[in-house]
Design a protein around this motif. Structure first.
Motif, PDB file in Angstrom:
ATOM      1  N   VAL A  95       0.929  -1.166   0.300  1.00  0.00           N
ATOM      2  CA  VAL A  95      -0.059  -0.185  -0.022  1.00  0.00           C
ATOM      3  C   VAL A  95       0.923   1.614  -0.272  1.00  0.00           C
ATOM      4  CG1 VAL A  95      -1.601   0.912   0.673  1.00  0.00           C
ATOM      5  CG2 VAL A  95      -1.964  -1.134   0.931  1.00  0.00           C
ATOM      6  N   PRO A  96       1.022   2.651  -1.548  1.00  0.00           N
ATOM      7  CA  PRO A  96       1.807   3.114  -0.826  1.00  0.00           C
ATOM      8  C   PRO A  96       1.177   4.474   0.496  1.00  0.00           C
ATOM      9  CG  PRO A  96       0.264   2.983  -3.250  1.00  0.00           C
ATOM     10  CD  PRO A  96      -0.188   2.088  -2.403  1.00  0.00           C
ATOM     11  N   ASP A  97       2.190   4.863   0.587  1.00  0.00           N
ATOM     12  CA  ASP A  97       2.042   5.773   1.965  1.00  0.00           C
ATOM     13  C   ASP A  97       0.664   6.441   1.688  1.00  0.00           C
ATOM     14  OD1 ASP A  97       4.083   4.930   2.922  1.00  0.00           O
ATOM     15  OD2 ASP A  97       6.035   6.128   2.586  1.00  0.00           O
ATOM     16  N   ASP A  98       0.172   7.327   0.556  1.00  0.00           N
ATOM     17  CA  ASP A  98      -0.667   8.278   0.918  1.00  0.00           C
ATOM     18  C   ASP A  98      -1.739   7.587   0.623  1.00  0.00           C
ATOM     19  OD1 ASP A  98      -0.235   7.534  -1.866  1.00  0.00           O
ATOM     20  OD2 ASP A  98      -0.314   9.373  -2.507  1.00  0.00           O
ATOM     21  N   VAL A  99      -2.353   6.409   0.036  1.00  0.00           N
ATOM     22  CA  VAL A  99      -3.203   5.441   0.091  1.00  0.00           C
ATOM     23  C   VAL A  99      -4.062   5.257   1.253  1.00  0.00           C
ATOM     24  CG1 VAL A  99      -4.737   3.947  -1.274  1.00  0.00           C
ATOM     25  CG2 VAL A  99      -3.084   4.859  -2.220  1.00  0.00           C
ATOM     26  N   ALA A 100      -4.700   5.273   1.563  1.00  0.00           N
ATOM     27  CA  ALA A 100      -6.079   5.112   3.059  1.00  0.00           C
ATOM     28  C   ALA A 100      -6.986   3.880   2.371  1.00  0.00           C
ATOM     29  CB  ALA A 100      -6.794   5.909   3.646  1.00  0.00           C
ATOM     30  N   LEU A 101      -6.541   2.590   3.396  1.00  0.00           N
ATOM     31  CA  LEU A 101      -7.356   1.947   3.159  1.00  0.00           C
ATOM     32  C   LEU A 101      -8.598   1.536   3.424  1.00  0.00           C
ATOM     33  CD1 LEU A 101      -5.027  -1.731   3.425  1.00  0.00           C
ATOM     34  CD2 LEU A 101      -5.689  -0.516   1.422  1.00  0.00           C
TER      35      LEU A 101
END
Length: 567
Positions: free
Chosen positions: A93-99
């Protein structure tokens, strides 16, 4: 349908909003986008995705540019829990993507949801409960106060568990499910109670998602609901208002666009609109509608063909040929007058300078296909780069064969492979000969030599089929009963011990007219090993064309490399 007057249904009504402002506005800012392909989209699939397919689709969503992705309902299914853990544990998961994970307002489900997110950099806990009077009365048998308390208690549980996600940037999303059918003042009351329990700030606002769980009315009423809610919400600057429309009336896109005019600033949806019943919002369409008006949506659809191919492969769904922006034929005109106007527009653009700064003005095309990695095709021409839809179109236009949509990849692969091997364009007759060789003339390992059907006298529906076949080089007589010729023939094969398949699709149509009419039948079989293939039969007898189609499909399932996804 009921005769007039209709008493079974009634108009939904209107919202008392005399000073509405949304009709005078334009969409001039980009909303937060949240993909729910891996949750809402996945649960609407006949065969849900496994972790492999989910991971491929997740990577595609990241490449497109989504910063918020609902990855599942980890407290409800082990596969969804394992998928969330895989994304986090393997640093996918990229740092700027929220799950984002979905949960009901129940303690053990919330606890499991937190376990699925441990170690995530950014997370959105999406909690919901249904608030509509219909759900309150029919599903829960609860009062307004009891329903509101469920929401508040769920939020408090989440807030009290935040230490379990230490180091994770956590946001809360609350959905009053069935908002579209909930009294707006009561929906507001519940959401404000949730805000009071959560205590959001301007820097960390709560997401209030207002779902049109079922689309019940025209888009203007939906816009009135959203504007009324935004106007009356206390501490509006501490909330992100999110839209989650469905498409029961076929106006999900319009309802979302009007909802954005009405004050919403976040959108949930799926690629190409896959979702329960008639679907979720199609984010692809809404985003590219913005793009066509000069507002970049912040999502990258420059490789539409690749996006669609990955989507179709991972979900098993197909994008309709006329689907906005993404369909095979949306940039193809078959009308001569349309072709002429488009050609003149393209020629003029080339003459005046085909640059990004030159305003796009081509008749019949609202957007430059090349911006999506596509091209304008005035007529279908088949070569090694042709799409499956083009091959199907030629077979339909020239030879009257209306192939089932799921059959297109099989036929397209064969024709394109021939064109590729010969490094040239194929004429229509050559396309048909390729189809004929593969689908109409294969008679091994099974060949139908003759057959006879008779009605069983003691039964109103059953018939008997006596057939002479050649199977693996041996001639045999077989017999079976069934509720039709195909069913009886299948049972005859089963009695012979050579049935290892199930029939998964059957379609039939006529070709031509008058005394020259023939029948074309299409059958798909799936073997016990999972291999699928279509077959085709053409004959003046409707009955025989169906049997020939079954034989064709049987033989094609025995061919190495044939299957449901050859492309």
């Amino acid at each position: 349908m009921q005769k007039k007057p209709i008493r079974k249904y009634k108009p939904w009504g209107t919202i008392d909003l005399p000073n509405r402002t949304w009709p005078e506005k334009t969409i001039d800012s980009v909303p937060h986008w949240c993909s729910v392909d891996l949750r809402d989209g996945n649960q609407a699939l006949p065969i849900p995705m496994g972790i492999k397919e989910k991971l491929e689709l997740f990577k595609l969503l990241v490449e497109i540019g989504f910063k918020e992705i609902e990855v599942g309902f980890p407290s409800a299914a082990q596969t969804e829990f394992d998928f969330a853990r895989k994304l986090i544990d393997e640093n996918l998961v990229p740092d700027d993507v929220a799950l984002q994970v979905l949960t009901q307002a129940r303690e053990h489900l919330i606890k499991r949801s937190f376990e699925s997110l441990k170690g995530a950099k950014k997370a959105i806990i999406h909690v919901y409960n249904s608030t509509s009077p219909l759900q309150r009365r029919v599903t829960f048998g609860m009062s307004k106060e009891q329903i509101k308390q469920i929401a508040v208690d769920g939020v408090k549980m989440i807030r009290n568990s935040l230490l379990e996600l230490e180091g994770t940037e956590v946001r809360l999303e609350y959905s009053p499910e069935s908002f579209s059918d909930t009294e707006v003042d009561y929906a507001l009351e519940v959401c404000e109670a949730v805000m009071e329990a959560w205590e959001p700030t301007k820097e960390n606002p709560i997401i209030l998602n207002l779902p049109a769980t079922v689309e019940l009315f025209t888009p203007n009423v939906h816009a009135d609901q959203i504007e009324w809610f935004c106007q009356n919400l206390k501490e509006r600057d501490k909330a992100i208002i999110s839209l989650h429309t469905h498409n029961d009336r076929g106006t999900g896109t319009a309802a979302t666009e009007l909802g954005l005019l009405a004050g919403a600033n976040r959108v949930e949806g799926t690629l190409f609109g896959n979702g329960e019943r008639t679907g979720n919002l199609d984010i692809t369409t809404v985003a590219l509608n913005m793009y066509s008006q000069g507002l970049h949506p912040g999502l990258d659809f420059s490789d539409m063909e690749g996006i669609r191919e990955t989507y179709e492969r991972t979900t098993g769904m197909t994008v309709h040929e006329r689907h906005p922006y993404g369909g095979d034929l949306v940039f193809t005109a078959f009308s001569g007058s349309h072709q002429d106007a488009i050609k003149k527009g393209m020629d003029l653009r080339q003459k005046e300078g085909d640059s990004d700064g030159n305003l796009w003005q081509v008749p019949y095309l609202s957007i430059d296909p090349r911006d999506l990695g596509r091209s304008y095709e005035a007529i279908i021409r088949i070569n090694s780069q042709s799409g499956k839809g083009g091959v199907a179109y030629v077979l339909s236009r020239e030879f009257g064969l209306e192939l089932p949509k799921p059959m297109h990849p099989e036929v397209g692969f064969l024709v394109n492979d021939k064109a590729d091997s010969e490094s040239r364009e194929l004429a229509a007759g050559e396309i048909y000969e390729t189809f004929k060789t593969e689908f109409l003339e294969k008679n091994s390992p099974l060949n139908l030599l003759s057959y006879q059907t008779t009605k069983i006298e003691e039964s109103e529906e059953e018939i008997s089929c006596l057939a002479k076949i050649e199977i693996n080089g041996e001639t045999k007589s077989i017999k079976g009963h069934g509720n039709g010729p195909i069913n009886a023939f299948v049972h005859a094969l089963e009695n012979q011990g050579v049935k290892d398949f199930k029939l998964t699709d059957y379609r039939q149509h006529s070709i031509g007219g008058g005394s020259a009419t023939e029948s074309a039948a299409f059958i798909q079989l799936q073997t016990k090993s999972g291999r699928t293939a279509y077959g085709c039969g053409i004959d003046s007898s409707i009955e025989k064309s169906g049997l020939l189609a079954l034989v064709s499909a049987y033989n094609r399932t025995r061919r190495i490399g044939c299957g449901s996804n050859p492309m």
